[in-house]
Design an enzyme around this catalytic site. Structure first.
Site, PDB file in Angstrom:
ATOM      1  CB  SER A   1       4.251  -0.251   1.449  1.00 13.40           C
ATOM      2  OG  SER A   1       4.798   0.400   0.331  1.00 13.40           O
TER       3      SER A   1
ATOM      4  CG  ASP B   1      -5.628  -3.663  -3.998  1.00 13.81           C
ATOM      5  OD1 ASP B   1      -5.107  -3.699  -2.857  1.00 13.81           O
ATOM      6  OD2 ASP B   1      -5.228  -2.907  -4.892  1.00 13.81           O
TER       7      ASP B   1
ATOM      8  NE  ARG C   1      -6.148  -5.081   4.313  1.00 20.37           N
ATOM      9  CZ  ARG C   1      -5.374  -4.514   3.393  1.00 20.37           C
ATOM     10  NH1 ARG C   1      -4.104  -4.861   3.296  1.00 20.37           N
ATOM     11  NH2 ARG C   1      -5.867  -3.600   2.576  1.00 20.37           N
ATOM     12  CB  VAL C   2      -5.888 -11.630   1.022  1.00 20.63           C
ATOM     13  CG1 VAL C   2      -5.687 -11.516  -0.476  1.00 20.63           C
ATOM     14  CG2 VAL C   2      -5.026 -12.759   1.584  1.00 20.63           C
TER      15      VAL C   2
ATOM     16  CB  THR D   1       1.270  -4.653  -1.778  1.00 20.03           C
ATOM     17  OG1 THR D   1       1.205  -3.733  -0.695  1.00 20.03           O
ATOM     18  CG2 THR D   1       0.186  -5.691  -1.587  1.00 20.03           C
TER      19      THR D   1
ATOM     20  N   GLY E   1      -6.791  -1.204  -0.271  1.00 16.98           N
ATOM     21  CA  GLY E   1      -7.183  -2.369  -1.056  1.00 16.98           C
ATOM     22  C   GLY E   1      -8.647  -2.733  -0.922  1.00 16.98           C
TER      23      GLY E   1
ATOM     24  CB  THR F   1      -1.151   2.342  -5.187  1.00 19.45           C
ATOM     25  OG1 THR F   1      -0.478   2.249  -3.932  1.00 19.45           O
ATOM     26  CG2 THR F   1      -1.413   3.798  -5.506  1.00 19.45           C
ATOM     27  N   GLY F   2      -3.234   2.036  -2.915  1.00 17.66           N
ATOM     28  CA  GLY F   2      -4.162   2.625  -1.959  1.00 17.66           C
ATOM     29  C   GLY F   2      -4.913   1.565  -1.188  1.00 17.66           C
TER      30      GLY F   2
ATOM     31  CB  THR G   1       0.708  -1.288  -4.212  1.00 19.98           C
ATOM     32  OG1 THR G   1      -0.226  -1.452  -3.157  1.00 19.98           O
ATOM     33  CG2 THR G   1       0.676  -2.490  -5.128  1.00 19.98           C
TER      34      THR G   1
HETATM   35  N1  GLY Z   1      -3.216  -1.837  -1.999  1.00 21.96           N
HETATM   36  C1  GLY Z   1      -2.608  -2.707  -1.102  1.00 21.96           C
HETATM   37  C2  GLY Z   1      -3.341  -2.934   0.139  1.00 21.96           C
HETATM   38  O1  GLY Z   1      -4.392  -2.391   0.382  1.00 21.96           O
HETATM   39  O2  GLY Z   1      -2.887  -3.687   0.944  1.00 21.96           O
END
Ligand code: GLY
Length: 278
Positions: free
Chosen positions: A36, A169, A166-167, A156, A192, A189-190, A138
């Site tokens: 990741s 957080d 996709r971009v 990440t 985004g 993390t998690g 992340t």
């Molecule tokens: N936290 C990274 C993502 O959602 O891609």
């Protein structure tokens, strides 16, 4: 643990917090077994590995890259954006061109293992983000140095099999990372998309400014996400870690399983964060 070891190596040799977080994050970016972050990160649904990263120092200077391809250490490119350009975020082809101009080498980040997982995924091509892949999606790192100055970094490859373009957080200052040297720092993390809707790292730092401890602040930020996503939060993971000006730290997440590592002299230890769900 390995990332923190590299960061501590810098700090214990009188290095700055900025040097520490860059060195630490690079370790995970270059770990081909991590799915990741950086090299070996899972691709988007079209097979492209696209990376996001940001870095922020004690003077509130920051740099970030989004949708960067073919460069193993986006955190170092983000630092160059901060130090060598008048901008904060470079994205896509512009970020790649900038990295190449700065001497970074182009390489294929899709490892054989990630490619094999992707080929397997293509058989169903079902997009369902998994909670707690490897406990994180992340690397976020916060450090305080001998001057009491704080920096942070975040990197990440994002969710596996996301839509192309996709971009999330992690390159967005205030969402994936925020540092205020008078107060402290936080990183996320998690999922985004959820972190973005509350600017969760900024929110965590603001909660600390109001007097909360790092743990209380992380918990309050997670609770904000839960309140705003009552129908969906049980299927999602969001976790924060925070560090304050006094060196106190904490972490909190929606789902159990979120771990973070704390390192100081003769100490490099993984902690289970408290979580809302059990
Ligand atoms: N936290 C990274 C993502 O959602 O891609």
């Amino acid at each position: 643990l390995e990332a923190n070891k590299a960061a501590w190596q810098k700090l214990s040799n009188n290095g700055s917090a900025l040097d520490a977080v860059e060195a630490g994050v690079r370790v995970t970016e270059s770990d081909a077994d991590n799915r990741s972050v950086g090299l070996g990160g899972l691709p988007d649904r079209d097979g492209n590995v696209t990376l996001d990263a940001c870095i922020m120092n004690h003077e509130s200077e920051c740099g970030a890259v989004a949708y960067l391809q073919d460069i193993e250490n986006p955190i170092s490119v983000a630092r160059k954006v901060m130090e060598d350009t008048p901008h904060v975020i470079l994205a896509g082809d512009g970020a790649l061109q900038f990295a190449l101009d700065k001497g970074f080498q182009k390489e294929n980040l899709l490892t054989e293992k990630s490619k094999a997982e992707y080929v397997e995924w293509l058989k169903t091509a079902e997009y369902k983000p998994k909670v707690n892949v490897e406990l994180h999606d992340t690397i976020g790192m916060l450090a305080i140095d001998q001057n009491g100055d704080i920096s942070g970094g975040c990197s990440t490859s994002g969710l596996g099999y996301k839509m192309q373009g996709r971009v999330r957080d992690s390159p967005i200052i205030g969402a994936g990372l925020f540092v205020d040297n008078e107060v402290g720092a936080a990183t996320a993390t998690g999922m985004g998309e959820l972190v973005l809707t509350t600017l969760g790292s900024f929110l965590t730092v603001e909660f600390m400014r109001q007097g909360m401890s790092p743990l209380e602040a992380c918990k309050a930020a997670v609770m904000r996400t839960i309140e705003k996503n009552k129908d969906s939060y049980k299927e999602m993971q969001v976790g924060y870690v925070a560090l304050d000006k006094y060196g106190r730290y904490g972490g909190y997440s929606i789902q159990p399983g979120f771990q973070y590592t704390v390192t100081y002299q003769n100490h490099n230890k993984v902690y289970d964060a408290q979580s809302y769900l059990s």
